[in-house]
Every structure is written in C-alpha cells, then in structure tokens.
Design an enzyme around this catalytic site. Structure first.
Site, mmCIF file in Angstrom:
data_model
loop_
_atom_site.group_PDB
_atom_site.id
_atom_site.type_symbol
_atom_site.label_atom_id
_atom_site.label_comp_id
_atom_site.label_asym_id
_atom_site.label_seq_id
_atom_site.Cartn_x
_atom_site.Cartn_y
_atom_site.Cartn_z
ATOM 1 N N HIS A 186 0.819 -1.217 0.000
ATOM 2 C CA HIS A 186 0.000 0.000 0.000
ATOM 3 C C HIS A 186 0.853 1.267 0.000
ATOM 4 O O HIS A 186 0.335 2.359 -0.235
ATOM 5 C CB HIS A 186 -0.989 -0.002 1.166
ATOM 6 C CG HIS A 186 -0.391 0.261 2.523
ATOM 7 N ND1 HIS A 186 -0.079 -0.737 3.410
ATOM 8 C CD2 HIS A 186 -0.050 1.414 3.143
ATOM 9 C CE1 HIS A 186 0.415 -0.217 4.526
ATOM 10 N NE2 HIS A 186 0.445 1.090 4.385
ATOM 11 N N ASP B 236 0.021 -7.529 1.159
ATOM 12 C CA ASP B 236 0.515 -6.191 1.451
ATOM 13 C C ASP B 236 2.043 -6.152 1.566
ATOM 14 O O ASP B 236 2.592 -5.491 2.445
ATOM 15 C CB ASP B 236 -0.128 -5.624 2.714
ATOM 16 C CG ASP B 236 -0.067 -4.100 2.758
ATOM 17 O OD1 ASP B 236 0.185 -3.489 1.703
ATOM 18 O OD2 ASP B 236 -0.258 -3.530 3.845
ATOM 19 N N SER C 45 4.662 2.390 8.221
ATOM 20 C CA SER C 45 4.337 1.267 7.352
ATOM 21 C C SER C 45 5.545 0.851 6.517
ATOM 22 O O SER C 45 6.166 1.686 5.860
ATOM 23 C CB SER C 45 3.179 1.625 6.423
ATOM 24 O OG SER C 45 1.985 1.787 7.132
#
Length: 460
Positions: A102, A132, A208
C-alpha cells in the site's frame, strides 16, 4: 526495579552472541539501554517517497458513444498526483528492500533515502496486494547495510521488540515495546488480511514498511498497520512475519514478477466447541474441511470433507488465514507435512505445494464489436480462474472476468457466473459469443452472483 531488569535483559541479549542473560556490571552499561541494537539495525531502515498518478473520476457518459459527442471540446478529467510516505528495510547488500504494497505498489516513481542521506531510484520487482508486501530493487546499490531475517515461528509473546520507521515524516524514529500476540488474523486494517505478529510498540502513519526487530537486531516483522478508532497509535500494531518476507525475497531473487501462492483448493471453518465435542476432540483447535475441489492437492493426498487439519510442518493451524500463511511459507514446488485428525485418530500426510492449475482450458473470450456487449470477457471457471476472481472453491460454469463498459451499465459484475442467455444454457465461453451476436430486441440473462440468482433484462 522491574524496569531495570528489562533493560539488563535487553542489554545482555544485544551484546552477547549467546542467548544467556547477564547482569550489567556498571551504571554505564545500564544507561546504554537499546542503543547497541539501534546502532546495528537502524542503518538498514530507509525512508520511501512514492509518487502515484491517479486518473480523475470521469462521468459514466464518457463511455457511451451516443453521449460522447456532447462532450466534444471539454477536457477529460485531469490526472492527480498523490505522494506516499513510508518506510522500508534493506534485506541484501545489493539493494533488495521490502516495504508494504500500500506504500509503493501503485507508484510510478519511487525514491529511497538511507540513514546516511544517500538517495536511490527504485522499482517494484515483486508485489502482492493481498499480502501487502512489495519487494523493491534499488538502482546501482552495492555494499548496503542489511538486516538478518529471524525465523518468526520462534518469536514468543513477551519478547522485547523495537519498531523503526519514519512516522509522520519527522525522520527515523525508534519505539519500544513487546510482542503482545501471535497468529493474529483478520484484524488488521489496510490491504492485508493475513497472519500477523502483534506488538504494543507505537506504530504511526509513515511507519508502514518499517522494521520490527528483536533485541539482537534481527528482523522479526514488517510493520503494516494499527488497530485504532482515532487514527493514533493505541498500542495495538501488526507486523507481517519475517518468514513470509523471506519467501517473497526468495521469489524476487529468482526472477518472479508475481507472488506464487500454493493453492489449497478447499474451504473450511475454524473449530468451535460444539464441533470439537461432536468429533471427540478434547480442545477446540484445528481447521475443519467442508469442501474440496477435485484437483486440490489435499484431495489428491486423500483428504475429504470432515477432516480436521491441526498442524502444518509442526505449527498449529486454527483458521483459514493461518492455513494460507503456512502454505505460503512452505513455497511452491515442495511439500508440507500436514497433521490430520479423522475418526478419533491423527496421522501425518505429505501434501504437494503447487499453484492453481489452469486446467481444463479457461477458453477466455472477449466479445467483439459484432455482439451487443463488446468488451465483455468470460472464461471457464477452472482453478486458476477461481483464484483470480476469488470465487468459491466449488464454482463451475462460465465466469465474467470483465463486464466491459456496456456490460457494467447493464448490471453485469466481475465474478458473475453466466447461467443462461435468452433461455439458452451457457456451458462454455464460446456460447456467450454466439448467443449475443444476434439476440433479438431483448436480452435476458440469468447469472449466479456469489450463490444468489440474478436476472437481467434489457432492450437493445
């Protein structure tokens, strides 16, 4: 006193090659805290700046030839540029980096900045939205610092952990906590719906793709998301286990451009107390099979509906996401040792790990301009198509791969199964082409949409 004990344990683990603990010998050693671990691990964590170009939303009338003439002279929707900020971890000295899909998966430009302020252009060489995970390759990189991957199956609840990343774009930051849970599935936000490590080390936007490391500086997970209602870190963060990252890295280095996931070809449910009692199990553990595709590697190995899978390669399996994770880390081309419970007894069975077969032939067909629904694409629902469209394992018939612009307006959806057109049963993709070439003034279609019958009727 308790905090001092934790610092002592972390310092001992970071400074000694063995797993033995030791008492700090001086106040200076105690004051070091996590500094030795951070000095070792932080240089391998990078900042990632990604540029994503998205097409502005267009009026649905733009796709209609009749109305398109009315828009002549008007500009089409403008493209907009979005900037994404995240983190990544260097896995090899020649520039393989892991991050979240993402963060970089849809990027057109990627810039990676190391802790010593070197900048590299990068490209995604292997990415997977569902897991992901994205593997990047830095252009012209050599001799970079990297992190060792620890077997995440050996991680235990209560271990000290450090989260390293670039939260809110303020620069590289380190936060500490513990591993607070294992085998978390279906609880994370974002793209991933898999199997996670849980930590209370603060994770915020920008973290992230960053590293979750143990007190030896080894990578145990990739920070991917948090569970929050306010948008801030509430001490419930999730990391993708390093064991899955290792399989992604292996496939990327082998030249794969799409992640190869072994196919189970079955469906089932998590064990409940009532089901466990009916099967004679003492504890409600395991994964109960409810349906198997005839070509499933488990069916070929002798499994059938009603069997219970309790372990794969010695690790417990209690849910579909855990099952998928265990198969993914087993890798394509090998076998997995599966523990099966049936009729009051357990045994172990070797099951081959391979991707969903593209057989029988999918006969994928895209309708041409001589039909009433040009652009409609259909294919036989074989195992490969079932996986591609995320259909039920028992799906049969002709599936809609792409409804096309007119099919979308008519109400046809990706994944629909075409049952009949104008009363003619559809058995193969060419049947759709034939029945829609000269159907008459009306088209009547019967579709199966995720188990529900849908009837469409439209005039030409």
């Amino acid at each position: 006193m308790f905090r001092g004990t934790l610092i002592a344990l972390s310092l001992a683990a970071a400074s000694m090659a063995s797993a033995e603990t030791a008492v700090p010998k001086s106040q200076a050693e105690i004051s070091l805290g996590f500094a030795p671990v951070v000095k070792q691990a932080a240089p391998a964590v990078v900042n990632i700046y990604a540029k994503i170009i998205r097409q502005g939303r267009a009026s649905p009338l733009f796709s209609d030839p009749f109305f398109r003439d009315f828009f002549q002279g008007r500009a089409a929707p403008r493209k907009r540029v979005e900037n994404s900020l995240g983190s990544g971890v260097i896995l090899t000295e020649d520039g393989y980096v892991v991050s979240n899909y993402h963060v970089v998966g849809m990027a057109t430009e990627i810039r990676v900045v190391t802790t010593d302020r070197r900048e590299f252009e990068a490209e995604v060489v292997l990415g997977d939205r569902e897991n992901d995970i994205a593997i990047l390759k830095l252009f012209g990189a050599q001799g970079l610092p990297s992190l060792d991957l620890r077997d995440s199956d050996q991680v235990e609840v209560g271990e000290l952990a450090l989260a390293i990343g670039n939260p809110f774009g303020v620069g590289q930051t380190v936060s500490s906590g513990i591993v607070s849970g294992l085998a978390r599935s279906g609880t994370a936000t974002g793209n991933a719906r898999g199997y996670f490590l849980q930590t209370d080390a603060p994770i915020n936007p920008g973290n992230s793709g960053g590293a979750l490391v143990d007190v030896n500086g080894d990578l145990i997970g990739i920070n991917t998301s948090i569970l929050t209602r306010s948008g801030g870190s509430n001490g419930i963060g999730f990391a993708i286990p390093a064991k899955l990252v290792a399989e992604f890295l292996r496939q990327a280095q082998d030249g794969s451009i799409a992640f190869q996931q072994p196919w189970a070809g079955m469906s089932g449910q998590q064990m409940t107390v009532d089901i466990a009692e009916s099967l004679g199990l003492h504890l409600p553990t395991g994964f109960v099979l409810s349906d198997l595709h005839p070509l499933s590697p488990f069916a070929k190995a002798g499994f059938r509906a009603g069997d219970v899978i309790t372990h794969m390669d010695g690790q417990e399996v209690n849910s579909p996401p855990e099952m998928k994770f265990r198969m993914a880390v087993a890798g394509i081309g090998g076998t997995a040792l599966v523990t099966r419970y049936r009729g009051g007894a357990s045994d172990q069975v070797d099951v081959a790990m391979h991707p969903a077969p593209d057989e029988p032939s999918a006969q994928e067909t895209t309708l041409d301009d001589y039909t009433v629904l040009p652009g409609l694409t259909v294919a036989r629902a074989n195992p490969a198509v079932i996986v591609r469209l995320a259909l039920s394992v028992s799906t049969e018939g002709v599936a809609v791969v792409d409804p096309g612009p007119l099919g979308n307006r008519a109400g046809i959806r990706r994944g629909d199964i075409v049952v009949s057109i104008n009363g003619h049963e559809i058995d193969a993709p060419p049947d759709v082409q034939r029945t829609l070439t000269d159907p008459g003034r009306w088209v009547r279609m019967v579709l199966n949409r995720r188990g529900q019958s849908v009837s469409l009727r439209f005039r030409l």
